[in-house]
Design an enzyme around this catalytic site. Structure first.
Site, PDB file in Angstrom:
ATOM      1  N   ASP A   8       0.842  -1.196   0.000  1.00  0.00           N
ATOM      2  CA  ASP A   8       0.000   0.000   0.000  1.00  0.00           C
ATOM      3  C   ASP A   8       0.879   1.248   0.000  1.00  0.00           C
ATOM      4  O   ASP A   8       0.534   2.268  -0.584  1.00  0.00           O
ATOM      5  CB  ASP A   8      -0.871   0.044   1.265  1.00  0.00           C
ATOM      6  CG  ASP A   8      -1.938  -1.023   1.233  1.00  0.00           C
ATOM      7  OD1 ASP A   8      -1.996  -1.767   0.237  1.00  0.00           O
ATOM      8  OD2 ASP A   8      -2.698  -1.106   2.207  1.00  0.00           O
ATOM      9  N   GLU A  14       3.856   1.679  -1.321  1.00  0.00           N
ATOM     10  CA  GLU A  14       4.357   1.991  -2.671  1.00  0.00           C
ATOM     11  C   GLU A  14       3.236   2.555  -3.535  1.00  0.00           C
ATOM     12  O   GLU A  14       3.440   3.477  -4.320  1.00  0.00           O
ATOM     13  CB  GLU A  14       4.849   0.699  -3.344  1.00  0.00           C
ATOM     14  CG  GLU A  14       6.298   0.383  -3.100  1.00  0.00           C
ATOM     15  CD  GLU A  14       6.660  -0.891  -3.854  1.00  0.00           C
ATOM     16  OE1 GLU A  14       7.219  -0.804  -4.942  1.00  0.00           O
ATOM     17  OE2 GLU A  14       6.324  -1.976  -3.331  1.00  0.00           O
ATOM     18  N   ASP A  59       0.590   4.182  -2.531  1.00  0.00           N
ATOM     19  CA  ASP A  59       0.331   5.566  -2.120  1.00  0.00           C
ATOM     20  C   ASP A  59       1.348   6.509  -2.749  1.00  0.00           C
ATOM     21  O   ASP A  59       1.018   7.613  -3.166  1.00  0.00           O
ATOM     22  CB  ASP A  59       0.408   5.708  -0.598  1.00  0.00           C
ATOM     23  CG  ASP A  59      -0.813   5.117   0.078  1.00  0.00           C
ATOM     24  OD1 ASP A  59      -1.770   4.781  -0.635  1.00  0.00           O
ATOM     25  OD2 ASP A  59      -0.806   5.001   1.317  1.00  0.00           O
ATOM     26  N   SER A  68     -12.423   9.154   7.243  1.00  0.00           N
ATOM     27  CA  SER A  68     -11.122   8.499   7.132  1.00  0.00           C
ATOM     28  C   SER A  68     -10.053   9.419   7.717  1.00  0.00           C
ATOM     29  O   SER A  68     -10.389  10.437   8.314  1.00  0.00           O
ATOM     30  CB  SER A  68     -10.847   8.189   5.674  1.00  0.00           C
ATOM     31  OG  SER A  68      -9.685   7.411   5.605  1.00  0.00           O
ATOM     32  N   LEU A  69      -8.801   9.050   7.530  1.00  0.00           N
ATOM     33  CA  LEU A  69      -7.718   9.866   8.082  1.00  0.00           C
ATOM     34  C   LEU A  69      -6.820  10.355   6.964  1.00  0.00           C
ATOM     35  O   LEU A  69      -6.503   9.598   6.047  1.00  0.00           O
ATOM     36  CB  LEU A  69      -6.865   9.021   9.033  1.00  0.00           C
ATOM     37  CG  LEU A  69      -7.486   8.649  10.375  1.00  0.00           C
ATOM     38  CD1 LEU A  69      -6.624   7.604  11.071  1.00  0.00           C
ATOM     39  CD2 LEU A  69      -7.626   9.882  11.252  1.00  0.00           C
ATOM     40  N   LYS A  82      -1.962   2.640  14.157  1.00  0.00           N
ATOM     41  CA  LYS A  82      -2.995   2.585  13.117  1.00  0.00           C
ATOM     42  C   LYS A  82      -3.167   1.108  12.767  1.00  0.00           C
ATOM     43  O   LYS A  82      -2.239   0.469  12.269  1.00  0.00           O
ATOM     44  CB  LYS A  82      -2.583   3.389  11.892  1.00  0.00           C
ATOM     45  CG  LYS A  82      -3.642   3.335  10.827  1.00  0.00           C
ATOM     46  CD  LYS A  82      -3.377   4.316   9.722  1.00  0.00           C
ATOM     47  CE  LYS A  82      -4.521   4.337   8.737  1.00  0.00           C
ATOM     48  NZ  LYS A  82      -4.911   3.023   8.249  1.00  0.00           N
ATOM     49  N   ARG A 135     -18.089   0.712   7.630  1.00  0.00           N
ATOM     50  CA  ARG A 135     -18.040   2.127   7.306  1.00  0.00           C
ATOM     51  C   ARG A 135     -18.941   2.474   6.108  1.00  0.00           C
ATOM     52  O   ARG A 135     -19.579   3.503   6.080  1.00  0.00           O
ATOM     53  CB  ARG A 135     -16.604   2.544   6.965  1.00  0.00           C
ATOM     54  CG  ARG A 135     -16.493   4.047   6.711  1.00  0.00           C
ATOM     55  CD  ARG A 135     -15.486   4.402   5.630  1.00  0.00           C
ATOM     56  NE  ARG A 135     -14.274   3.676   5.755  1.00  0.00           N
ATOM     57  CZ  ARG A 135     -13.204   4.093   6.401  1.00  0.00           C
ATOM     58  NH1 ARG A 135     -13.213   5.257   6.982  1.00  0.00           N
ATOM     59  NH2 ARG A 135     -12.136   3.345   6.452  1.00  0.00           N
ATOM     60  N   GLU A 149     -11.780  -1.437  14.822  1.00  0.00           N
ATOM     61  CA  GLU A 149     -11.242  -2.124  13.661  1.00  0.00           C
ATOM     62  C   GLU A 149     -11.356  -3.630  13.887  1.00  0.00           C
ATOM     63  O   GLU A 149     -11.028  -4.124  14.962  1.00  0.00           O
ATOM     64  CB  GLU A 149      -9.760  -1.722  13.538  1.00  0.00           C
ATOM     65  CG  GLU A 149      -9.219  -1.764  12.155  1.00  0.00           C
ATOM     66  CD  GLU A 149      -9.514  -0.487  11.332  1.00  0.00           C
ATOM     67  OE1 GLU A 149     -10.184   0.438  11.845  1.00  0.00           O
ATOM     68  OE2 GLU A 149      -9.081  -0.450  10.176  1.00  0.00           O
ATOM     69  N   LYS A 208       2.160   7.141   8.147  1.00  0.00           N
ATOM     70  CA  LYS A 208       2.334   5.775   7.636  1.00  0.00           C
ATOM     71  C   LYS A 208       3.802   5.359   7.704  1.00  0.00           C
ATOM     72  O   LYS A 208       4.678   6.092   7.231  1.00  0.00           O
ATOM     73  CB  LYS A 208       1.859   5.692   6.183  1.00  0.00           C
ATOM     74  CG  LYS A 208       0.385   6.011   5.981  1.00  0.00           C
ATOM     75  CD  LYS A 208      -0.550   5.024   6.631  1.00  0.00           C
ATOM     76  CE  LYS A 208      -1.035   3.891   5.818  1.00  0.00           C
ATOM     77  NZ  LYS A 208      -1.552   3.979   4.540  1.00  0.00           N
TER      78      LYS A 208
END
Ligand code: IVH
Length: 725
Positions: free
Chosen positions: A40, A42, A44, A90-91, A124, A145, A181, A322
């Site tokens: 994820d 990469e 992003d 979301s964040l 997270k 969600r 979560e 992240k």
């Protein structure tokens, strides 16, 4: 515009086009094939590069399905839609210290001087966001969600998750949405993938995909077979609104209610301390029980949160920092080719063992021939390895500067030839497959056929199968049913009794449920759940064999009934890949011959009646059920079929011989009669729990039954799996 400006613009156009194509490829791999080949992180990076180039031109970001930045809509068919009382946002993400500092600077601009800049910092969690509603302290509903305003009602599936209280101890808010979560531990993920590998099914890409797939199974009994965890960190709507002044007070309440919370939770008094906590979490993250891909920093005070507000997507008061996936360099000793049960050939990187994210890694996935060629990975290269989704090691790229002058590109076809593997690459597929099976593959097929998840043939484990194959007695499934007593007695492993037992087990296996046979014949991409869905839908193996693409997938229809270009599944879980795989499998004459041989040998080819399917499962033997009222999800017929499949009986009237009354909403006099006679009353969830538990260990669990008041359903507590809630 100058010539050099023009050149720059052309370059940037080309880069935009390349990035769009690259992202579309990864979207396809991630969403449609559930087989991402980059992390994820990469992904992003690519999307941010594209967004920045578009922003330079004054263009808005592409509105396509970004994996992590723009959460999509998780709603799916088959679930009731429920509105959230407070939206689930979301964040915003940060990838560098400068972005974290910008977040802080923005808060300082938005907050009046003197307003608290205290933060909480926590992991997270890489899972599936969920909102649980508690009314008067009692768990009433779980919702995904969805699109942020409205999600799928997954109460029945969440009810199968152990370890969170269904009733909160006082003091409790009148009404509260607890945000958290659902996730899967690495250990559980590995367990499920190991079982899939053994039966030749494609592996799940990461625990998050598997957790969200599991929560979205339409059958809670299936959900219950995989272990999910839940953790809480957020507050949605709450009455009274003044219950919690800050997140740290809310966290204390979660702890006092014994709700599972994040294991790392720090309250800090300034931005610098928050930054240091992020670093601490990065160092600790591999030791945490939850899959963690970043740190979340949030303003502690709810008043301060209200002042800074939120956009339609993100709150301004929180940010997710992240973590970069850990990467290491090591030597690629060799590329080996593995043959699976279905004949698929998978390349594997054999590595110089190296420590990575808490484990020693000596092998990594290379996906397929195209991936090797695209990344130009060669034997002998120094390569960079990382853990995709923090779990499965994969090769990122070769270190070109260190490549020797004599190195040669990896030639997949030539290696197949060297190994004497006669393989082909079916059109449109990325995978090479053997044209005719090897001995190893034949054994794997037989082991799968006889295994617990398939025909469940007692006394026919891998060792016996190997013995029978080495003696030349079996080479394919039908051969098993031609075995003679004398042949078995001629083998060292068999005596009178064990030979008789095996022959009896083989005979019994002919009467197994249809789904077992569908799973046993080994159609690629058809696992146990899909086999069950197929059996229920087609009712016979003949009907499945004769099915065409249109029997699996149809064109979606618009509001006015017009045909759209997008397709939808007719059968739960049967997407394009599975549909094509089934059709291709049956189009092979060798497979049709196998099916015909099994039919002639007398194996059960039909689904119904349920009673027959459940003949081997007597968990509810001698139990008499009466159904009354409307159950939330099971139709009357389905409830009856499932009870009968487990050996129970359904009667029309309540008497002293009734074991259970299953009551839904608007239950009538039968419920009153049950109460008068003291008969145990179950709601639907309790019935399902009884069936699930019974499936697992073959007895009726005392805790799965509860006399609740289903007339007051659905907000009344349900009883499932050991806990009354
Ligand atoms: S707070 C207003 N805290 O990550 C948003 N979210 O990528 C409040 N997530 O939507 C969310 N761990 O599903 C928060 N400790 C944590 C989290 C967390 C994971 C999820 C959440 C959020 C998504 C954003």
């Amino acid at each position: 515009m100058s010539a050099s400006d023009n050149l720059e613009r052309t370059d940037s156009n080309m880069r935009i086009a390349a990035l769009r194509a690259e992202l579309a490829r990864h979207d396809e791999l991630y969403y449609r094939q559930a087989a991402p080949v980059i992390s994820d992180y990469e992904y992003d990076g690519l999307r941010r590069e594209l967004d920045a180039l578009l922003a330079d031109r004054g263009l808005a970001p592409d509105a396509c399905g970004a994996l992590t930045q723009l959460p999509g809509d998780d709603r799916t068919e088959g679930f009731a839609k429920v509105a959230h009382h407070a939206p689930m946002l979301s964040l915003a993400n940060a990838y560098a210290e400068s972005e974290f500092r910008e977040f802080i600077a923005r808060l300082q601009r938005l907050l009046p001087p003197g307003e608290s800049l205290e933060f909480v910092v926590e992991p997270k969690i890489d899972g599936l966001a969920v909102s649980l509603t508690y009314e008067g302290g009692v768990f009433t509903r779980a919702v995904t969600r969805g699109n942020g305003s409205m999600g799928d009602d997954i109460t029945r599936n969440v009810a199968t998750i152990a370890g969170f209280p269904r009733r909160l101890s006082a003091p409790v808010p009148e009404f509260v949405e607890l945000r958290g979560e659902i996730y899967m531990t690495h250990t559980e993920f590995m367990r499920i993938n190991a079982a899939r590998e053994a039966t030749g099914l494609p592996l799940y890409a990461n625990p998050r995909n598997l957790a969200s797939g599991t929560v979205k199974l339409l059958d809670p009994a299936e959900t219950a077979t995989r272990k999910l965890e839940i953790v809480f960190y957020g507050l949605g709507a709450c009455l009274p609104g003044t219950t919690f002044p800050c997140l740290s007070a809310f966290h204390d309440a979660l702890v006092s209610w014994e709700m599972p919370c994040v294991s790392f939770f720090r309250k800090v008094a300034c931005a610098q301390a928050a930054w240091e906590c992020i670093g601490e979490l990065d160092r600790l993250r591999h030791g945490l029980s939850c899959p963690t891909d970043g740190a979340v920093v949030k303003l502690d005070s709810l008043r301060a949160q209200e002042i800074v507000g939120a956009s339609s997507k993100y709150p301004a008061w929180a940010i997710a920092y992240k973590f970069a996936p850990e990467q290491v360099a090591t030597r690629l000793r060799a590329i080996t080719l593995q043959v699976g049960r279905t004949g698929a050939i998978t390349p594997v990187a054999e590595l110089e063992p190296v420590e990575l994210a808490g484990t020693t890694v000596s092998r990594a996935t290379l996906h397929n021939a195209d991936e090797i060629a695209r990344k130009d990975i060669r034997e002998g290269d120094e390569i960079i390895v990382e853990k995709a989704g923090e779990v499965i090691p994969q090769v990122v790229r070769p270190v070109l500067e260190k490549r020797g002058a004599d190195s040669l590109p990896f030639n997949f076809a030539a290696r197949l030839a060297e190994l004497g593997l006669d393989a082909m690459r079916p059109e449109g597929e990325a995978v090479w497959r053997l044209r005719s099976p090897t001995q190893e593959q034949l054994l794997r097929k037989l082991i799968h056929f006889a295994s617990k998840q398939c025909l469940d043939i007692a006394n026919l484990g891998p060792a016996i199968i190997k013995t029978l194959a080495s003696a030349g007695l079996v080479a394919s499934a039908p051969d098993l049913y031609h075995l003679q007593r004398d042949q078995l007695l001629g083998l060292e492993k068999f005596a009178d009794k064990s030979a008789d037992n095996l022959l009896a087990a083989l005979e019994a296996s002919k009467r197994r449920e249809l789904w077992r046979l569908i799973h046993a014949i080994g159609i690629p991409n058809v696992g146990m759940q899909t086999a069950k869905d197929l059996a229920r839908h087609f009712l016979s193996l003949g009907a499945l064999q004769g099915a065409s693409y249109g029997d699996f997938r149809r064109k979606q229809r618009g509001r006015k009934g017009q045909e759209l270009s997008a397709e939808e599944s007719i059968i739960n879980g049967v997407g394009e890949t599975v549909a094509r795989s089934i059709i291709t499998w049956f189009s092979d004459p060798a497979h049709r011959e196998l099916v015909e041989n099994l039919r002639v040998l007398g194996l059960n080819f039909s689904h119904g009646p349920y009673g027959q399917a459940g003949a081997e499962n007597h968990v509810l033997k001698d139990k008499v059920f009466v159904l009354t009222g409307t159950l939330p999800s099971l139709g009357r017929d389905e409830a009856r079929q499932r009870i009968e499949a487990a050996g129970g009986r359904v009667s029309g009237s309540v008497s002293s011989r009734t074991s259970f009354v299953v009551a839904g909403t608007e239950a009538g006099s039968k419920l009153d009669e049950a109460r008068r006679l003291g008969v145990t009353v179950l709601d639907e969830a309790a019935l399902l729990a009884l069936l699930i538990q019974g499936d697992e260990d073959g007895r009726v669990p005392p805790h799965a039954v509860a006399s609740t008041n289903p007339k007051a359903a659905p907000t009344e507590p349900l009883a499932v799996q050991g806990e009354l809630f």
